[in-house]
Design a protein around this motif. Sequence first.
Motif, mmCIF file in Angstrom:
data_model
loop_
_atom_site.group_PDB
_atom_site.id
_atom_site.type_symbol
_atom_site.label_atom_id
_atom_site.label_comp_id
_atom_site.label_asym_id
_atom_site.label_seq_id
_atom_site.Cartn_x
_atom_site.Cartn_y
_atom_site.Cartn_z
ATOM 1 N N ARG A 928 21.051 7.875 11.442
ATOM 2 C CA ARG A 928 22.067 7.429 10.472
ATOM 3 C C ARG A 928 22.056 5.915 10.331
ATOM 4 N NH1 ARG A 928 27.746 6.601 10.516
ATOM 5 N NH2 ARG A 928 28.804 7.395 8.643
ATOM 6 N N GLN A 929 21.947 5.209 11.461
ATOM 7 C CA GLN A 929 21.872 3.750 11.415
ATOM 8 C C GLN A 929 20.609 3.295 10.690
ATOM 9 O OE1 GLN A 929 25.224 3.330 12.360
ATOM 10 N NE2 GLN A 929 24.387 1.382 13.051
ATOM 11 N N LEU A 930 19.508 3.967 10.993
ATOM 12 C CA LEU A 930 18.245 3.600 10.358
ATOM 13 C C LEU A 930 18.301 3.853 8.854
ATOM 14 C CD1 LEU A 930 15.321 2.635 10.653
ATOM 15 C CD2 LEU A 930 14.673 4.996 11.186
ATOM 16 N N HIS A 931 18.951 4.935 8.456
ATOM 17 C CA HIS A 931 19.087 5.232 7.029
ATOM 18 C C HIS A 931 19.826 4.106 6.322
ATOM 19 C CE1 HIS A 931 20.831 7.116 3.394
ATOM 20 N NE2 HIS A 931 19.724 7.864 3.407
ATOM 21 N N GLY A 932 20.884 3.625 6.959
ATOM 22 C CA GLY A 932 21.619 2.518 6.357
ATOM 23 C C GLY A 932 20.782 1.258 6.269
ATOM 24 N N SER A 933 20.032 0.949 7.340
ATOM 25 C CA SER A 933 19.175 -0.238 7.332
ATOM 26 C C SER A 933 18.082 -0.134 6.283
ATOM 27 C CB SER A 933 18.562 -0.455 8.714
ATOM 28 O OG SER A 933 19.546 -0.672 9.697
ATOM 29 N N LEU A 934 17.511 1.052 6.101
ATOM 30 C CA LEU A 934 16.479 1.251 5.087
ATOM 31 C C LEU A 934 17.046 1.043 3.690
ATOM 32 C CD1 LEU A 934 14.753 4.435 6.574
ATOM 33 C CD2 LEU A 934 13.680 2.192 6.280
ATOM 34 N N SER A 935 18.243 1.552 3.466
ATOM 35 C CA SER A 935 18.875 1.372 2.150
ATOM 36 C C SER A 935 19.119 -0.097 1.874
ATOM 37 C CB SER A 935 20.187 2.163 2.093
ATOM 38 O OG SER A 935 19.944 3.544 2.247
ATOM 39 N N ASP A 936 19.613 -0.837 2.879
ATOM 40 C CA ASP A 936 19.853 -2.273 2.699
ATOM 41 C C ASP A 936 18.552 -3.012 2.431
ATOM 42 O OD1 ASP A 936 22.533 -1.862 3.127
ATOM 43 O OD2 ASP A 936 22.475 -2.478 5.245
ATOM 44 N N THR A 937 17.507 -2.679 3.166
ATOM 45 C CA THR A 937 16.224 -3.358 3.002
ATOM 46 C C THR A 937 15.645 -3.104 1.614
ATOM 47 O OG1 THR A 937 15.750 -3.222 5.358
ATOM 48 C CG2 THR A 937 13.876 -3.568 3.890
ATOM 49 N N LEU A 938 15.671 -1.863 1.163
ATOM 50 C CA LEU A 938 15.118 -1.537 -0.151
ATOM 51 C C LEU A 938 15.938 -2.185 -1.266
ATOM 52 C CD1 LEU A 938 14.247 2.208 0.472
ATOM 53 C CD2 LEU A 938 12.630 0.365 -0.022
ATOM 54 N N ARG A 939 17.255 -2.303 -1.065
ATOM 55 C CA ARG A 939 18.093 -2.935 -2.076
ATOM 56 C C ARG A 939 17.809 -4.437 -2.164
ATOM 57 N NH1 ARG A 939 22.417 -1.609 -0.063
ATOM 58 N NH2 ARG A 939 23.053 -3.564 0.963
ATOM 59 N N LYS A 940 17.577 -5.068 -0.993
ATOM 60 C CA LYS A 940 17.391 -6.513 -0.988
ATOM 61 C C LYS A 940 15.945 -6.932 -1.262
ATOM 62 C CE LYS A 940 21.155 -7.228 2.344
ATOM 63 N NZ LYS A 940 21.507 -7.693 3.727
ATOM 64 N N GLN A 941 14.991 -6.148 -0.768
ATOM 65 C CA GLN A 941 13.597 -6.591 -0.838
ATOM 66 C C GLN A 941 12.694 -5.640 -1.618
ATOM 67 O OE1 GLN A 941 11.793 -7.641 2.869
ATOM 68 N NE2 GLN A 941 13.575 -8.754 3.643
ATOM 69 N N GLY A 942 13.271 -4.631 -2.227
ATOM 70 C CA GLY A 942 12.460 -3.600 -2.846
ATOM 71 C C GLY A 942 11.378 -4.121 -3.770
ATOM 72 N N ARG A 943 11.700 -5.096 -4.603
ATOM 73 C CA ARG A 943 10.714 -5.612 -5.550
ATOM 74 C C ARG A 943 9.655 -6.491 -4.889
ATOM 75 N NH1 ARG A 943 14.444 -7.327 -10.815
ATOM 76 N NH2 ARG A 943 15.315 -5.235 -11.195
ATOM 77 N N LYS A 944 9.940 -6.979 -3.699
ATOM 78 C CA LYS A 944 8.997 -7.876 -3.028
ATOM 79 C C LYS A 944 8.023 -7.130 -2.108
ATOM 80 C CE LYS A 944 12.585 -11.467 -2.815
ATOM 81 N NZ LYS A 944 13.361 -12.354 -1.898
ATOM 82 N N LEU A 945 8.298 -5.868 -1.871
ATOM 83 C CA LEU A 945 7.496 -5.117 -0.903
ATOM 84 C C LEU A 945 6.180 -4.659 -1.520
ATOM 85 C CD1 LEU A 945 10.294 -2.869 0.653
ATOM 86 C CD2 LEU A 945 9.378 -4.996 1.581
ATOM 87 N N ASP A 946 5.121 -4.636 -0.699
ATOM 88 C CA ASP A 946 3.864 -4.053 -1.175
ATOM 89 C C ASP A 946 4.042 -2.549 -1.301
ATOM 90 O OD1 ASP A 946 2.310 -2.629 1.315
ATOM 91 O OD2 ASP A 946 3.604 -4.278 2.010
ATOM 92 N N THR A 947 3.142 -1.917 -2.031
ATOM 93 C CA THR A 947 3.290 -0.495 -2.347
ATOM 94 C C THR A 947 3.300 0.373 -1.102
ATOM 95 O OG1 THR A 947 2.171 -0.889 -4.452
ATOM 96 C CG2 THR A 947 2.338 1.407 -3.698
ATOM 97 N N TYR A 948 2.405 0.060 -0.152
ATOM 98 C CA TYR A 948 2.375 0.831 1.092
ATOM 99 C C TYR A 948 3.753 0.839 1.759
ATOM 100 C CZ TYR A 948 -2.662 1.692 1.913
ATOM 101 O OH TYR A 948 -3.945 2.160 1.874
ATOM 102 N N THR A 949 4.303 -0.347 1.939
ATOM 103 C CA THR A 949 5.561 -0.481 2.669
ATOM 104 C C THR A 949 6.721 0.139 1.895
ATOM 105 O OG1 THR A 949 4.769 -2.539 3.695
ATOM 106 C CG2 THR A 949 7.142 -2.127 3.738
#
Length: 971
Positions: A928-949
């Motif tokens: 559950r904690q990881l799910h929240g962290s993943l959502s925050d990361t994708l919201r903040k950095q989603g456009r900057k991430l490479d396709t693999y990540t």
Amino acid sequence: MKKFSFYIAFLCGLFLFLGMGLVQAYEPNVSTNAAIAPNSTLVTSDPATIQPLVEPTIDQALDQAGGNAESLVNSKPFAIAASDDSSEDADEASDLPDLQPFDKVIKKTQKISGLFTLYRNKETGKLYAEIKPGQLNQNFLATMTLESGIGESGLYSGLPTGDFLFQFRRVNQNIHFVVPNTYFRTRAGDPLQRSLDRSFSDSVLASLPIKSIHPKRKTVLVDLGPLLLNDFASLSPVVSWMLESPYSIDSNKSYFGPAKAFPFNVEIESVYGFSGGGGEGAPSYINALPDSRALTLRVHYSFSELPKNNPYRPRIADDRVGYFITAYQDFSDDNRREPFVRYINRWDLQKQDPDAALSPPKQPIVFWIENTVPLEYREAVQEGVLMWNRAFEKIGFLNAIEVKQMPDNATWDPADIRYNTIRWFNSFDSAFAMGPSRVNPLTGEILDADIIVDGNFIRYLKQGFQALVSQSQPSGQPSGPATAKNLCALGGVQPRYLRAMQSDSAIAQPAIPPAVARIVQQTHEQDACYGMELAHQFAAGHLSLSLLQNAMPSGAEMQKYIHQFMRELIAHEVGHTLGLRHNFHGSTMVPPQDLNNTKLTQSQGLVASVMDYNAANLAPQGGKQGDYFTEVVGPYDEWAIEYGYKPIIATVPQAEIRGLQAIAQRAPQAHLAYATDEDVIAGLDPEVNAFDLSGDVLLYSQWQMDNAREMWKRLDKRYPVAGESYSEVRDVFDTIFFYYLGYALNANNFIGGQSLSRYHGGDAAGRLPLEPIPVEKQRQALALVQKYVFNEESFQFSPQLLNKLAPSRWNHWGTNVPVFNLDYPIHDRVLFLQSIVLRDLLSADRLSRLQDTELKTEAGKALTLPELFDTIQTSIWQGVVRPSDQPMKFSSLNRALQREHLNLLTAMVLRKREAPEDARTLAWYELRQLHGSLSDTLRKQGRKLDTYTKAHLEETRDRIAKTLEAQLQTN
């Protein structure tokens, strides 16, 4: 995959040995004795008169002596009378109408006089035995040795296949071959004996028709063919299981080999011809056989008289000192604290001059170096045997053990029970050594011993490392030494990575036929086996010398390494033949900083015991190198020999108790700690391991992982040398790989670990038998795993090195040329290592111990489950759980480990993996904690991430959401 691995209990796991005894009361398949010296006269007594002692507890013994310990010396011992349940008297001379005249039956036979007179008919192949009336219902010892093998799949020359007490009993017109039940006893003459006779059964293994009775001698003549040519050793199910194909003995191909008779023993060889190799699922061929449809095995049988008029006195066992045990249940006294009486297994060693401070023994223990041992290793073998004389000298014996060389023209057989031998054999697919011994199951007296050594230990050094690396392996798993069926592994101690896999149910143990299980148990009961992991350790040490010290293959340093290795290997196996079990606490004696101080180690020893599986001492980078293996037996070895062999003036075992307790009570002294096979298998004490070293296991493990990483770097620069195949580079790479994995797993044992001692009450003030590992040490171990296993920087290899890892392209018998995945699967290899460590770290047993430890430790001084789960998740998902301002990028190695971690937590939540309930809850919480962290990361950095990540994080988030919403599965 051949079933050979599970059999070095025929090894090591057939036979074991993989030190627990055939149960404990009856360990026939283990020790033999040099007590019957060749070309000498043996004074013996009627076996039926041997009175196994049933000793009371020390309190009871003192009560019987009126509280006076000195009175115990003259107290009357308890005993058990030999049972006689034959239906006819042995000297009955009634004529049986169907019997042929004695002279007619033995006509045209060769008479061989001895313990049992043999008659051999060379025309018909018949072999008869003449049994005297006085030999009926008497105890004799039978030993069985696989005199020849096929060099593959656990069928190796020299392996013991069983030994036991037996009797010939006449029943009507037949002679029964009976194994008497020695597990349950009472006082001689006790009426309770009648109840025992009715309650517990003997084992009748064969019924032999009487062929004739001598008219004057009243001796009985029987044909031994139905006994010794009809798979008496139960080899058919063993061969079929090991070779994964049905085989059976072909009577037309089976016959008697040499047969010899001596005054106190008979030696007979049976040659068994097997046919088979067909059927559904049968292998296309057995590598070591020219034609897999047929094979031949020779079994050597020794039938010997037990020593008579023998002053040997059984010695009571103590669980603080590691000896093999002969045990039985005593029904003579219901007030005993427990029903078992336990004797240690030991030789009958007595001083010539009991009053002398240092005296030669009346009869030394003599080992013969078989003439098959290569000349260049005989000196090391001799030194390994004689290392033990130092321990015996400290208790007053001069030259207790002697070594002789078997002449090239010797006419005696090394399997002859009168000789203790060190035998050399060769195999196609293994490397192991064993030190089994045979004992009198009534008293624990060792009667014979034969050590066997596989020449592959040395061949692996001189001919490369291909033999250590299997060419076929399960998908996604690297090849390695000691696959799941290593018989040493079956018998007990397995390679560490296999134990981790099996504890996680990653490898299912195959069903073992009863005949195989019997031999495996025998091996396990004797701890008597060095297996493939030793060969791997030995080879890795050789690589270290070559890559890190620039040692030449034939140079002085390499020869020193080989010599020291062979000497300690032999000393270890000789220790088994003296009665000693493994002591896996022996390697932790010397502090890391003193390991290479030869002035210290050559006087007191590099280890506390040669009965450990001691790792090669390899200095850290930049450090001075000392001895690779110990020069002397250690303080534990000397203490154990004192307990087993120190002369104590007494007439019965009970009178020895005070003296023995005084010795055993020294257990808390430095370097006398004892822990054996079952302690290693439990995985509780982090200082009880195979192939570790020094008083700081974590530091030494870190040194060796650093050495491994440096070896990988130099492998890239120096291999292959001109003219060598690139497949050598691949084999060496994998050898280093498994060396690294073994030491990585050492750290896990500290997490949730506890020190376990065998102290008795009053031995050590302020010490408890179970003491949790300090939390600081557990955190240090967890940090080591994070750095050396979960950090991808530990597995950064140059593209040039990875592209050198080509497979062998030889294609002929004995090889398995890969057709698919010819390139090196580096992702699978690294994930395999990380997965084994991670699964072991989150195993149900470890999580349960951590949970329990919170109740066994003061508040705030335990490593808790939440801390473990959080530390692992933070380490593996570092960029997500603790994001930085820079766009994150996970490598393919990171992603693979993260998926494995996700799989484990998901399996806990969905109840597809064993775990304590609190651990399931924490797994749910971490997801559950990881799910929240993943959502925050994708919201903040989603456009900057490479396709693999980005794809990886989105897919992970989706999987977690579905897991958290899934319906629970109930067991």
